[in-house]
Write an enzyme that holds these catalytic residues in place. Structure first.
Site, mmCIF file in Angstrom:
data_model
loop_
_atom_site.group_PDB
_atom_site.id
_atom_site.type_symbol
_atom_site.label_atom_id
_atom_site.label_comp_id
_atom_site.label_asym_id
_atom_site.label_seq_id
_atom_site.Cartn_x
_atom_site.Cartn_y
_atom_site.Cartn_z
ATOM 1 N N HIS A 273 -4.820 9.531 -45.634
ATOM 2 C CA HIS A 273 -3.386 9.696 -45.788
ATOM 3 C C HIS A 273 -2.636 8.893 -44.751
ATOM 4 O O HIS A 273 -2.993 8.893 -43.582
ATOM 5 C CB HIS A 273 -3.027 11.174 -45.697
ATOM 6 C CG HIS A 273 -3.339 11.891 -46.958
ATOM 7 N ND1 HIS A 273 -4.479 11.614 -47.663
ATOM 8 C CD2 HIS A 273 -2.684 12.832 -47.636
ATOM 9 C CE1 HIS A 273 -4.483 12.377 -48.740
ATOM 10 N NE2 HIS A 273 -3.410 13.130 -48.752
ATOM 11 N N LYS B 57 7.292 21.253 -50.244
ATOM 12 C CA LYS B 57 8.349 20.367 -50.752
ATOM 13 C C LYS B 57 9.002 20.990 -51.981
ATOM 14 O O LYS B 57 10.187 20.854 -52.218
ATOM 15 C CB LYS B 57 7.723 19.008 -51.098
ATOM 16 C CG LYS B 57 8.675 18.025 -51.724
ATOM 17 C CD LYS B 57 8.051 16.644 -51.828
ATOM 18 C CE LYS B 57 8.886 15.744 -52.703
ATOM 19 N NZ LYS B 57 8.305 15.484 -54.013
#
Ligand code: PGA
Length: 889
Positions: free
Chosen positions: A123, A554
């Site tokens: 990532h 999120k």
């Protein structure tokens, strides 16, 4: 702490010297003023005029922040070395000795079943270039040498000169990448972690556990400690939203991993072999070892003759040299002498160890040879289990295309025609039939995307044949929304590999609030499918389920996500026990607050009862990898803490307390979940939030930092859809604006609605789920800056949204302080507070400089002659802030 201050002073002095020598003495002054503003107008401190000056200041501030981080890291590592033994550590800090002591005699059995499974991902959260991290590693060595009390003046002077050299290199090394890293670059970064620390940390960790167990055993124990760790990796396997990760990349990754595993094993075996110089007279080999050597003499005649000549009368050494030789052959794929699998190698090691033990040499049998056994158990020939990940939507598209061909051929699935490929592609029964009985058509001409999906499955099968089934068998389906998304992979695999062998473990990844809530029923439906049932039997009813911490936050906000994840895990535990399934929950956590970051030890002990049960699997990403594996000692401590937490998570005392608190505060949890989710969604659904974050922050240029090989958005377009934007840039952008919204938004409203303040305070004290949630919010708020946040938000020209966000920020701060009984943030966490305070002035200054760059760019545009230097300066401020905020990514 005194040593830390000394190191910091030294590094600052050296940095200033480097700046002077480079003719940039003015920067010394600027940094001093940044760090020690007189309180009046720190934003206007000698405003650097042009973009070049801005860039120079940003670079200097970035170096200073890297040096601050380095001093902290060395302080941590050194305290571990010196405290260890002196105080013996404590349960609270996760040291394995005291934890084992507190768990008592059952600890040994619990370790026998334990599996810690960190999974390294590529990532894009490591903002530092490799050149920067390696220069910092060299500096770390010299700083340690300088601080070592056994170093004399010459040694220290030498270390000082080397540090000056490396700081000079740092000063002159651009923090920006000129080219975007390719997946292979990411693979080699991860491989270097194994090379430098993981291999050495593992045996040390195992020994620490062994010593802790021995300290409480009453008599001799003949149960040997197996390796407790398995590594996984997504680097070169995770293709979700990353078109650069292809089947070929996955194949090459495994080749590279196996190369490192085998080379390291071989080097270690050779090293140990050289030390096994006991002669056959004093330490006679067992009959089995004699026989094995006789066989080796005929199987590898030339090489064995050399070995026997170099090590006459040293049969144990001879055997181990043969082992090293065969490892080399394995790496080269030399069929006649290669090992077929790691089990065969383990059998050879066991042969040597038993022979030594029989000859009375337990010391050697259980010494470094046991380290080799642990290394093979952990790393096999594949280093880390490479996991494949793809988005459920990609499979649906491939299936629609393939089922379109079935329809065009007038073929049937399970006796029924395929009238609507779109519907059939989402019908679990149709997909299950395809998985079990195969496809009714021959492979047609396919689009590149579908071919790639099938090639990926083919490559998994191929790799398993080459490096063993463990090397690459998991297939993670991100955004799993139903049983159809899971069985889809099996249906596709059937077409891709037909009857060729493939051990395919499909792992659902649940990541939106809704998907997490529906996880239980999705699994229920999946399990009812015959293809799932037969796979489950083959796999001894072991199932892994992954939970996404960032995307859930999120989607529904951080507080609601924490509580939803917790509840969903409870549901999974009961689903697993109803179906007699051995469940491993795989936690997809980022390092930053808002992506599941925060202390791991606490998070593990907060897990719902039954969800750990000795098994803990978690992603480790970007910066977090460096923080945990920068140094052998730190890596060992990281593993120890994980092991201790896993041990504690199931200890009766912790379970009792956690359950009692969980029951007592369940209703509160539900209210907080609902209220925080409602507040968060209200903001997200207002409209304009995607534009707001893009305009207020440098979001649109994050891609130019070239942090990783994958794009910032899943979709191909450059639109601003919130759904498309990946969680990492979402969190990153908010941290640049100093709002840090993903760490706290919605929590303030939810807490404010609670009238029984004492109950809230009690819940914070007693219920680990709530305490870690509030601590994360506290930390996020401590790193935010209301005034600067206002300035960034103002850029978007949405005053009503700005007002709403800032009001919630204030509310959350007040609420958190009230519940924690504090007047300032981090009041009761002095170490964290000093760490934040030490960096804050430089970060604030960088934020101001960043605002300046954004303003200039508004006027010039990025792609103009005047704009380009500002664009570059802007990127430099971002990388500086990333260094300072540390858990930005
Ligand atoms: P993902 O990760 O976008 O790869 O799912 C998100 C994260 O780790 O924050």
């Amino acid at each position: 702490m005194r040593h830390l201050a000394k190191d910091l002073d030294l590094l600052t002095e050296l940095h200033e010297q480097v700046l002077q020598e480079a003719g940039q003495g003015d920067l010394v002054e600027v940094l001093r003023r940044f760090q020690d503003p007189d309180g009046s107008d720190d934003g206007d401190l000698a405003p650097p005029r042009g973009p070049d000056q801005v860039a120079a200041v940003s670079r200097a501030a970035t170096v200073r922040l890297h040096l601050t981080n380095l001093a902290d890291e060395r302080h941590r590592a050194r305290s571990l070395r010196t405290e260890d033994g002196e105080h013996g550590g404590s349960v609270d800090t996760g040291d394995v000795g005291p934890t084992v002591g507190s768990v008592g005699p059952q600890a040994r059995d619990r370790f026998a079943r334990m599996c810690l499974h960190p999974v390294l991902t590529a990532h894009p959260t490591e903002a530092r270039r490799r050149a920067v991290t390696t220069a910092l590693r060299r500096l770390a060595e010299q700083l340690d040498r300088h601080a070592d009390p056994t170093s004399g003046p010459t040694e220290r002077a030498f270390a000082r000169r080397r540090m000056l050299e490396d700081i000079d290199i740092l000063h002159r090394t651009s923090t920006l990448r000129t080219t975007r890293p390719q997946p292979v670059d990411e693979v080699s970064t991860v491989l270097s972690i194994f090379d430098t620390t993981v291999f050495r940390a593992l045996p040390r960790f195992q020994r620490a556990v062994e010593a802790a167990l021995a300290a409480q055993d009453e008599g001799p124990v003949d149960q040997e400690l197996p390796s407790l760790v398995r590594y996984g990796s997504w680097v070169g396997g995770d293709r979700d939203g990353n078109p650069h990760v292809t089947a070929e990349v996955t194949r090459a990754t495994m080749e590279a991993q196996a190369g490192v595993a085998l080379r390291t094993l071989q080097a270690n075996v050779e090293r140990v072999a050289r030390s096994l110089t006991m002669d056959e007279e004093g330490t006679p080999p067992s009959a089995a070892l004699r026989e094995a050597l006789a066989n080796d003499a005929v199987a590898l005649p030339g090489d064995f003759a050399g070995i026997a000549k170099d090590s006459p009368s040293e049969p144990h050494r001879q055997k181990l040299l043969v082992v090293a030789h065969r490892l080399e052959a394995t790496a080269q794929g030399a069929a006649s002498t290669a090992y077929t699998d790691p089990e065969e190698l383990l059998a050879d090691l066991a042969l040597v160890r038993t022979s030594l033990r029989d000859a009375g040499d337990r010391r050697a049998a259980d010494g470094e040879l046991l380290h080799l056994v642990w290394l093979v158990q952990t790393f096999g020939f594949h280093l880390a289990e490479l996991e494949v990940r793809q988005h459920s939507g990609v499979h649906v598209q491939a299936l629609v295309e393939l089922l379109g061909h079935v329809r065009a051929h007038g073929a049937t699935v399970d006796g029924r025609p395929v009238d609507e490929p779109e519907r059939a592609a989402r019908d679990p029964q149709v997909l299950d039939a395809l998985a079990r009985h195969g496809w009714p058509i021959a492979l047609p001409e396919l689009s590149p995307a579908t071919r790639e999906v099938l090639d990926t499955l083919r490559v998994m099968s191929w790799l398993q044949q080459r490096w063993g089934v463990r090397c690459c068998g998991r297939y993670i389906v991100s955004f799993s929304q139903g049983a159809d998304h899971l069985v889809a992979v099996r249906a596709l695999a059937r077409l891709a590999v037909g009857d060729r062998p493939l051990r395919l473990d499909v792992v659902p990844l649940f990541e939106t609030g809704e998907d997490l809530r529906a996880a239980g029923s999705t699994l229920e439906e999946w399990l009812a499918l015959p293809s799932t049932r037969s796979w489950l039997e083959e796999r001894d009813r072991r199932v892994e389920v992954m939970m996404g911490y960032s995307d859930s936050a999120k989607d529904i906000g951080p507080a609601a996500a924490t509580l939803t994840l917790h509840r969903s895990q409870q549901q999974l535990v009961s689903w697993a026990s109803r179906h007699d399934v051995e469940l491993t929950i795989f936690h997809g956590r980022g390092g930053s607050l808002g992506r599941g970051g925060g202390p791991l030890h606490r998070a593990i002990t907060a897990q719902p009862t039954g969800s750990v049960d000795g098994r803990f699997k978690v992603t480790e990403q970007g910066e977090v990898i460096y923080a945990r594996y920068a140094d052998v000692r730190l890596a060992q401590q990281h593993l120890e803490r994980m092991a201790s937490a896993v041990l504690l998570a199931d200890s009766p005392d912790v379970v009792r307390r956690r359950e009692r608190a969980g029951e007592r505060h369940a209703a509160l949890g539900e209210r907080l979940e609902l209220a925080s989710r409602t507040a968060y969604r209200a903001l997200m659904d207002t409209g304009g939030i995607a534009d707001l974050v893009a305009e207020a922050s440098p979001l649109d240029v994050l891609g130019d930092l070239r942090l990783g090989s994958r794009p910032a958005r899943r979709g191909a377009g450059s639109g601003r859809s919130l759904a498309d934007l990946r969680a990492i840039p979402w969190v990153f952008a908010w941290s640049m604006t100093r709002v840090n919204l993903p760490g706290w938004y919605g929590l303030g409203t939810a807490l404010a609605a609670e009238t029984d303040r004492d109950a809230l305070r009690a819940a914070y004290r007693e219920w680990p789920v709530l305490s870690s949630m509030l601590d994360v919010a506290e930390m996020s708020l401590a790193k935010s800056h209301e005034e600067l946040a206002g300035e960034f938000l103002d850029r978007a020209g949405r005053p009503e949204l700005t007002a709403t966000i800032l009001a919630e920020m204030r509310r959350t701060r007040e609420q958190v302080l009230d519940v924690l009984g504090q007047t300032t943030l981090l009041e009761h966490k002095p170490h964290l507070r000093t760490a934040v305070e030490r960096r804050q002035p430089l970060i604030d200054a960088l934020s101001r400089v960043q605002l300046r760059c954004l303003e200039e760019l508004d006027a010039t545009g990025a792609d103009t002659e005047e704009g380009r230097p500002w664009h570059r300066a802007l990127l430099l401020t971002i990388s500086g802030m990333a260094a300072g905020l540390q858990n930005t990514g």
